[in-house]
Design a protein around this motif. Structure first.
Motif, mmCIF file in Angstrom:
data_model
loop_
_atom_site.group_PDB
_atom_site.id
_atom_site.type_symbol
_atom_site.label_atom_id
_atom_site.label_comp_id
_atom_site.label_asym_id
_atom_site.label_seq_id
_atom_site.Cartn_x
_atom_site.Cartn_y
_atom_site.Cartn_z
ATOM 1 N N MET A 91 -13.764 19.485 11.817
ATOM 2 C CA MET A 91 -12.916 18.290 13.040
ATOM 3 C C MET A 91 -12.309 17.458 11.504
ATOM 4 S SD MET A 91 -14.541 14.633 14.253
ATOM 5 C CE MET A 91 -15.269 16.187 16.141
ATOM 6 N N THR A 92 -10.853 17.464 11.712
ATOM 7 C CA THR A 92 -10.425 16.626 11.059
ATOM 8 C C THR A 92 -11.265 15.439 11.055
ATOM 9 O OG1 THR A 92 -7.966 17.662 11.766
ATOM 10 C CG2 THR A 92 -7.867 15.626 10.430
ATOM 11 N N LYS A 93 -10.897 14.303 9.257
ATOM 12 C CA LYS A 93 -11.843 13.588 9.329
ATOM 13 C C LYS A 93 -10.376 12.904 8.886
ATOM 14 C CE LYS A 93 -16.138 14.512 7.831
ATOM 15 N NZ LYS A 93 -17.236 13.752 6.838
ATOM 16 N N THR A 94 -10.996 11.118 9.258
ATOM 17 C CA THR A 94 -8.894 9.972 9.041
ATOM 18 C C THR A 94 -10.120 8.428 8.111
ATOM 19 O OG1 THR A 94 -8.415 9.995 11.800
ATOM 20 C CG2 THR A 94 -8.430 7.747 10.865
ATOM 21 N N VAL A 95 -9.053 8.792 7.261
ATOM 22 C CA VAL A 95 -9.019 7.549 6.318
ATOM 23 C C VAL A 95 -7.771 6.576 6.679
ATOM 24 C CG1 VAL A 95 -9.094 7.056 3.831
ATOM 25 C CG2 VAL A 95 -9.734 9.231 4.669
ATOM 26 N N LEU A 96 -8.618 4.854 6.626
ATOM 27 C CA LEU A 96 -7.553 4.554 6.478
ATOM 28 C C LEU A 96 -7.626 3.640 4.926
ATOM 29 C CD1 LEU A 96 -6.258 1.593 8.331
ATOM 30 C CD2 LEU A 96 -9.240 0.628 8.443
ATOM 31 N N VAL A 97 -6.352 3.960 4.910
ATOM 32 C CA VAL A 97 -5.431 3.174 3.969
ATOM 33 C C VAL A 97 -5.165 1.435 3.687
ATOM 34 C CG1 VAL A 97 -4.233 3.132 1.381
ATOM 35 C CG2 VAL A 97 -5.052 5.503 2.760
ATOM 36 N N THR A 98 -5.518 0.806 3.114
ATOM 37 C CA THR A 98 -4.469 -1.085 3.697
ATOM 38 C C THR A 98 -4.205 -0.410 2.144
ATOM 39 O OG1 THR A 98 -6.730 -2.147 2.136
ATOM 40 C CG2 THR A 98 -6.839 -1.607 4.284
ATOM 41 N N GLY A 99 -2.540 -2.122 2.162
ATOM 42 C CA GLY A 99 -1.802 -1.791 0.719
ATOM 43 C C GLY A 99 -1.417 -0.684 1.277
ATOM 44 N N SER A 100 -1.137 0.347 2.005
ATOM 45 C CA SER A 100 -0.466 1.420 2.398
ATOM 46 C C SER A 100 0.430 1.869 2.316
ATOM 47 C CB SER A 100 -0.701 2.672 3.718
ATOM 48 O OG SER A 100 0.068 1.795 4.149
ATOM 49 N N ARG A 101 1.692 0.709 1.579
ATOM 50 C CA ARG A 101 3.055 0.684 1.192
ATOM 51 C C ARG A 101 3.182 0.426 -0.265
ATOM 52 N NH1 ARG A 101 4.793 4.122 3.254
ATOM 53 N NH2 ARG A 101 7.519 3.547 3.051
ATOM 54 N N GLY A 102 1.916 0.212 -0.898
ATOM 55 C CA GLY A 102 2.001 0.006 -2.529
ATOM 56 C C GLY A 102 2.162 1.609 -3.152
ATOM 57 N N LEU A 103 2.195 1.459 -4.605
ATOM 58 C CA LEU A 103 2.860 2.009 -5.205
ATOM 59 C C LEU A 103 1.447 2.590 -5.587
ATOM 60 C CD1 LEU A 103 3.597 3.005 -8.164
ATOM 61 C CD2 LEU A 103 1.893 1.493 -9.628
ATOM 62 N N VAL A 104 0.054 2.870 -5.671
ATOM 63 C CA VAL A 104 -1.200 3.546 -5.337
ATOM 64 C C VAL A 104 -1.470 3.670 -4.292
ATOM 65 C CG1 VAL A 104 -3.357 3.704 -5.695
ATOM 66 C CG2 VAL A 104 -2.354 2.836 -7.178
ATOM 67 N N GLY A 105 -0.926 3.200 -2.734
ATOM 68 C CA GLY A 105 -1.819 3.523 -1.861
ATOM 69 C C GLY A 105 -0.335 5.088 -0.881
ATOM 70 N N ARG A 106 0.906 4.683 -1.825
ATOM 71 C CA ARG A 106 1.538 5.490 -0.713
ATOM 72 C C ARG A 106 1.613 7.362 -1.377
ATOM 73 N NH1 ARG A 106 5.922 1.656 -2.025
ATOM 74 N NH2 ARG A 106 6.172 2.693 -4.193
ATOM 75 N N ARG A 107 1.316 6.421 -2.725
ATOM 76 C CA ARG A 107 0.306 8.244 -3.148
ATOM 77 C C ARG A 107 -0.849 8.895 -3.100
ATOM 78 N NH1 ARG A 107 3.763 9.108 -8.631
ATOM 79 N NH2 ARG A 107 5.795 7.900 -7.744
ATOM 80 N N LEU A 108 -1.639 7.796 -2.555
ATOM 81 C CA LEU A 108 -2.266 8.272 -2.700
ATOM 82 C C LEU A 108 -2.479 8.701 -1.207
ATOM 83 C CD1 LEU A 108 -5.667 8.275 -2.573
ATOM 84 C CD2 LEU A 108 -5.658 6.344 -1.849
ATOM 85 N N CYS A 109 -1.967 8.288 -0.467
ATOM 86 C CA CYS A 109 -1.772 8.354 0.974
ATOM 87 C C CYS A 109 -1.241 10.002 1.519
ATOM 88 C CB CYS A 109 -0.920 7.723 2.363
ATOM 89 S SG CYS A 109 -1.307 5.776 3.042
ATOM 90 N N ALA A 110 -0.001 10.115 0.411
ATOM 91 C CA ALA A 110 0.534 11.565 0.588
ATOM 92 C C ALA A 110 -0.783 12.467 0.105
ATOM 93 C CB ALA A 110 1.617 11.588 -0.277
ATOM 94 N N SER A 111 -1.317 12.266 -0.574
ATOM 95 C CA SER A 111 -2.510 12.991 -1.450
ATOM 96 C C SER A 111 -3.338 13.469 -0.378
ATOM 97 C CB SER A 111 -2.702 12.814 -2.365
ATOM 98 O OG SER A 111 -4.367 12.762 -2.596
ATOM 99 N N LEU A 112 -3.661 12.419 0.006
ATOM 100 C CA LEU A 112 -4.976 12.583 1.486
ATOM 101 C C LEU A 112 -4.230 13.795 2.689
ATOM 102 C CD1 LEU A 112 -6.120 8.930 1.305
ATOM 103 C CD2 LEU A 112 -7.373 11.163 0.883
ATOM 104 N N ARG A 113 -3.061 13.063 3.052
ATOM 105 C CA ARG A 113 -2.348 14.135 4.070
ATOM 106 C C ARG A 113 -3.005 15.989 3.854
ATOM 107 N NH1 ARG A 113 0.477 9.276 5.083
ATOM 108 N NH2 ARG A 113 0.389 8.112 6.905
ATOM 109 N N ASN A 114 -1.813 15.551 2.431
ATOM 110 C CA ASN A 114 -1.200 17.264 1.692
ATOM 111 C C ASN A 114 -2.826 17.353 1.864
ATOM 112 O OD1 ASN A 114 0.791 16.798 1.589
ATOM 113 N ND2 ASN A 114 0.608 15.960 -0.974
#
Length: 308
Positions: free
Chosen positions: A1-24
């Motif tokens: 089952m795919t796990k879901t992670v919530l990233v707050t501040g997702s449009r910030g410097l770290v948030g954008r890169r982290l969201c992309a990494s998690l999805r990858n």
């Protein structure tokens, strides 16, 4: 089952890169940010926004914050409401879930204040000197307290993260790099002030390693630095930016701000032992990438203006 992670501040410097990494890596990612759109638009100070976003999440990476010392000084109430009340909302919402998500809280090297000796280890006593730092220290206390209530938590302390042209333009590295490329003066507020600069890609690798430990069930993770361990003064930084950009821009020295920490660099040994992590991108390599990115953007802008 795919796990879901919530990233707050997702449009910030770290948030954008982290969201992309998690999805990858196959995670489903929910985003929450004032700059988001649709379901990803939300305010951490509104409990209803947090309650809606956290549903079905296995974990939360909490990056959302008034993220600069100077912003905290200008509006202390907003800083405290965002950084502390927002985290209280997140803890409250997490405790209310039937399957409680883990929380990874992003703190700052600012919590140490002005330390008597360097490099700084994670065991150094906290001595916050400004509103932003006090809000982060209080956030750490809330996250550790949440463990006693049954939440699985971790604290990461970051230091002067850089690496994207979309970062806030008045942060020191993007400001210096852009000015050097454009041939404009580099304003140095405290040329002897010394900091630890870490590339965002390295930070995201470290966060992913911490997420891996949380996913594996680790219950008692200590606070951990994601730092390069290399000190660089602001005067040196300005000179490096000009050299790499082959720029003859002037370097204008100014008095330091009274509420800033003057010297910090961290000991990366804890992250190396706990996560097998160390920074891989040297400061010069990271600055060169950013300078090239600014040149590319400015060239595109100039071409667009010429075609009008």
């Amino acid at each position: 089952m795919t796990k879901t992670v919530l990233v707050t501040g997702s449009r910030g410097l770290v948030g954008r890169r982290l969201c992309a990494s998690l999805r990858n890596d196959g995670f489903s990612v929910k985003e929450l940010d004032l700059l988001g759109q649709g379901a990803s638009h939300g305010d951490v100070t509104r409990l209803a926004n947090i309650d809606a976003a956290i549903q079905g999440c296995a974990g939360v990476v909490h990056l959302a914050a008034v993220s600069r010392v100077v912003w905290g000084q200008r509006d202390p109430k907003l800083c405290w409401r965002t950084n502390v009340t927002g985290l209280q909302n997140l803890v409250h919402a997490a405790l209310a879930q039937s399957s409680r998500p883990w929380i990874l809280f992003s703190s700052s090297r600012e919590v140490y204040g002005q330390v008597p000796s360097l490099p700084v280890a994670e065991t150094t006593a906290l001595n916050p000197l400004n509103v932003y730092a006090r809000s982060k220290a209080e956030g750490e206390r809330l996250v550790l307290e949440a463990r006693s209530l049954g939440l699985q938590t971790a604290v990461v302390r970051l230091s002067n993260v850089y690496g994207c042209t979309k970062d806030h333009g008045d942060r020191v590295i993007p400001a210096f790099c852009r000015a050097a490329v454009e041939g404009l003066p580099l304003r140095v507020e405290g040329s002897n002030h010394t900091f630890d600069f870490t590339h965002v890609n390295d930070v995201v690798r470290g966060l992913r390693a911490l997420i891996g430990l949380l996913e594996s069930g680790e219950q008692s993770l200590p606070p951990v630095h994601l730092v390069s361990g290399h000190p660089t003064s602001l005067g040196e930084l300005a000179a490096i930016c000009c050299r790499l950009a082959k720029s003859d821009a002037a370097i204008a020295e100014a008095a330091p701000r009274s509420y800033d920490v003057a010297r910090f660099y961290g000991d990366p040994a804890g992250a190396r032992e706990l996560l097998g992590w160390e920074s891989a991108i040297s400061l010069e390599a990271g600055l060169m990438r950013l300078i090239q990115d600014f040149r590319h953007e400015l060239a595109l802008h100039s071409a667009a203006e010429a075609s009008v």
